[in-house]
Structure formats: C-alpha cells, structure tokens
Design an enzyme around this catalytic site. Structure first.
Site, PDB file in Angstrom:
ATOM      1  N   LYS A  54     -38.427  -0.069  67.295  1.00 31.30           N
ATOM      2  CA  LYS A  54     -39.269   0.355  66.171  1.00 31.30           C
ATOM      3  C   LYS A  54     -38.484   0.264  64.863  1.00 31.30           C
ATOM      4  CE  LYS A  54     -41.961   3.327  69.240  1.00 31.30           C
ATOM      5  NZ  LYS A  54     -42.237   4.683  69.759  1.00 31.30           N
ATOM      6  N   GLN A  98     -39.987  10.712  68.997  1.00 32.40           N
ATOM      7  CA  GLN A  98     -40.086   9.941  70.242  1.00 32.40           C
ATOM      8  C   GLN A  98     -40.253  10.866  71.443  1.00 32.40           C
ATOM      9  OE1 GLN A  98     -40.331   6.601  70.429  1.00 32.40           O
ATOM     10  NE2 GLN A  98     -40.460   6.612  72.654  1.00 32.40           N
ATOM     11  N   ASP A 121     -47.844   8.307  64.559  1.00 26.85           N
ATOM     12  CA  ASP A 121     -48.221   8.095  65.963  1.00 26.85           C
ATOM     13  C   ASP A 121     -49.700   8.414  66.200  1.00 26.85           C
ATOM     14  OD1 ASP A 121     -46.377   7.117  67.882  1.00 26.85           O
ATOM     15  OD2 ASP A 121     -45.142   8.927  67.649  1.00 26.85           O
TER      16      ASP A 121
HETATM   17  N1  GUN Z   1     -43.209   7.604  74.135  1.00 23.98           N
HETATM   18  C1  GUN Z   1     -43.887   6.623  74.782  1.00 23.98           C
HETATM   19  N2  GUN Z   1     -44.766   6.037  73.960  1.00 23.98           N
HETATM   20  C2  GUN Z   1     -44.644   6.667  72.774  1.00 23.98           C
HETATM   21  C3  GUN Z   1     -45.285   6.491  71.519  1.00 23.98           C
HETATM   22  O1  GUN Z   1     -46.173   5.649  71.323  1.00 23.98           O
HETATM   23  N3  GUN Z   1     -44.869   7.322  70.530  1.00 23.98           N
HETATM   24  C4  GUN Z   1     -43.907   8.267  70.725  1.00 23.98           C
HETATM   25  N4  GUN Z   1     -43.590   9.053  69.698  1.00 23.98           N
HETATM   26  N5  GUN Z   1     -43.303   8.453  71.874  1.00 23.98           N
HETATM   27  C5  GUN Z   1     -43.669   7.651  72.887  1.00 23.98           C
END
Ligand code: GUN
Length: 286
Positions: A54, A98, A121
């Site tokens: 990311k 995350q 998110d």
């Molecule tokens: N863990 C797995 N997928 C995601 C996501 O799309 N966002 C976040 N913040 N954590 C995750």
C-alpha cells in the site's frame, strides 16, 4: 451434456494499474497533496507485506505516506491516543489501521475512533451506514474493487441474481449492499447455509468471500456466470489459491477473476482512490 462456455479471465492486475495511473495523473494535474497514515501493530508477516504494498502504491501515485510501525505490546490506550492525534492532524487525510490487530486489542472500538472522513478503508459505522442508505461516503475497498471487476465484463448487474458467499463486515455484507444498489437480487450465504451448492447454482454473479480454499466447486457454477473470487488462501506447499476451484470453473464461468491478480490489486487501488477522495473532500479541491 451441457454446452461448454468460453471462460474469460478478468485481469484485476491490469485494471488496478489503470486506476492507479488515472489517480497519478489526477494528483499531478490538480497538484493535490494527499497524505496517508498507515498503522501496523506487531510483526504479522502477511500484514507487513500488505502495508508495504500500500505504501509503495501510494508513493507512486504522489500520495505522501507516514508509516507507524508499533510493537505487538502496544496498549489500547496508546493506539487510541495515536488515532486521536491523527484525526486532529490537518496534514493527514487518510488513516489505515491494518487488521488483524494482535490479540487483546479491541479492533471494533479502535475502528470507531477513526474520523469517518479519514476512514479510507470504509470500515467505520458511519461510512457503512452511508452505503446502506445509498449516500456518498468512503466505500470499503475490496467490495468496490469487486464491483469494478463485474462492471469490466460489460454485463449489467440490474435484474441479475447475485450470490455472495461470506458475511463479513469487510467484504460479504458491503458487497451485497453494492449489488443491491445496482438492482441485483442478492442472496448472502454463509457457513450455516444448508444448501450452498444449489444456492450457487442459481447465481448469475458469484462473489466468493468465505476464506476457504477451493470451496466453490466447478459443477456449482451456472454456465455463463460471472465469478469474483475474493479468497486468498495459502496452501501448505506455499501456493496461493482462491475460494473457487479455478481449473474446474473453466468451461462453465463466462468470466472469472484469478488468484492472485484478481481482487487483491483492486483493493489497494481503491484505498488509493479513497485517499485522494478524502483529500479532495477535506480541502474542497480536485
Ligand atoms: N486486513 C486485511 N484486509 C484489510 C484491509 O482491506 N484493510 C485493513 N485495514 N486491514 C486489512
């Protein structure tokens, strides 16, 4: 004997690259300066890989990134304080916490702490409520990516029967709402659905988000269906497979997303889109 269908693959990697390139141009041309704060707690290797991907994608687009890597021993109060500080910092436009968090931390309470306008998110109850009500807001990234992949086939969702396998807050429930908003008839299946094969057999569109390797078998797929595979399951031999038996779906599905290279890259591209959107809304620009 049913007629064999020519199965086409939906290239999520290419679609995501195209979306990131459009965002890069938008950021450059409008001289936008979005900033994303990422928070990684602990040393889960898969989470570290996701956050790195990311961060790299953001910097290529021109999004500034402030990475916060905290030890697994970080307390609820410390994380709450960090989120509050980032909420109040006008230089931060998006906050990515995350998941999963180490055991003992209250994920739900911490997600609630993130300011809805910085919730890139799209997990905050306010953003999920806006989705439910069909109003503008930051949309969850994986479901938004699934919808792009479906749109790419050129098939109208309206009037189709969509079956979503999985009812998570992150994927299953929001993607069902997005399909409903585009006038699909939507069935949500889960681990206690007794007749899952027959439910899937009725689907023009299948979104598989159960997190179980090769769970959806080839003969469950209606000939000509669109199959979106959200699963990312690592097998003992190290290989990655989805929730759908990809090989067995050949000759039945009209369209199918590969794993890897399907939904995964779209999730990251939508996180970037949300970050640029969040910046534009906060600064009334772009
Ligand atoms: N863990 C797995 N997928 C995601 C996501 O799309 N966002 C976040 N913040 N954590 C995750």
């Amino acid at each position: 004997m049913e007629q064999s269908v020519q199965t086409r693959r939906i290239d999520g990697k290419q679609l995501a690259a195209d979306l990131r390139e459009r965002l890069r141009q938008r950021v450059a041309e409008a001289q936008l300066s979005p900033t994303l704060a990422t928070i990684l707690v602990g040393d889960d290797p898969a989470s570290a890989v996701y956050v790195r991907s990311k961060t790299r994608a953001a910097r290529q687009i021109g999004i500034d990134v402030r990475d916060h890597h905290l030890p697994a021993t970080t307390s609820q109060d410390e994380l709450h304080a960090l989120l509050t500080r980032l909420n109040e910092d006008p230089e931060i436009n998006g906050i990515l916490l995350q998941l999963p968090l180490p055991a003992g931390l209250d994920e739900e309470a911490l997600l609630d702490t993130i300011a809805p306008e910085k919730d890139v998110d799209g997990f905050h109850p306010v953003n999920l409520g806006l989705l439910l009500r069909g109003r503008p807001g930051l949309r969850p990234c994986t479901p938004a990516g699934c919808m792009d992949l479906i749109h790419h086939t050129g098939t109208s969702v309206s009037g189709k029967h969509a079956v979503v396998v999985g009812r998570s807050n992150i994927v299953g429930k929001p993607v069902a709402l997005m399909l409903l908003a585009e006038h699909a008839t939507v069935t949500i299946c889960h681990s206690r659905t007794p007749d899952l094969p027959d439910q899937v057999r009725a689907a023009d569109i299948v979104v598989a988000a159960a997190g179980r390797p090769n769970m959806i078998q080839g003969d469950w797929i209606k000939p000509g269906a669109i199959v979106i595979d959200v699963g990312i399951n690592r097998l003992d031999d190290g290989s990655l497979v989805g929730d759908v038996d990809f090989d067995a779906a050949q000759g039945r599905a009209a369209w199918i997303t590969p794993v890897p290279g399907g939904v995964g890259p779209m999730t990251i591209a939508h996180l970037m889109q949300n970050t640029v959107e969040a910046f534009c809304r906060q600064t009334s620009s772009g």
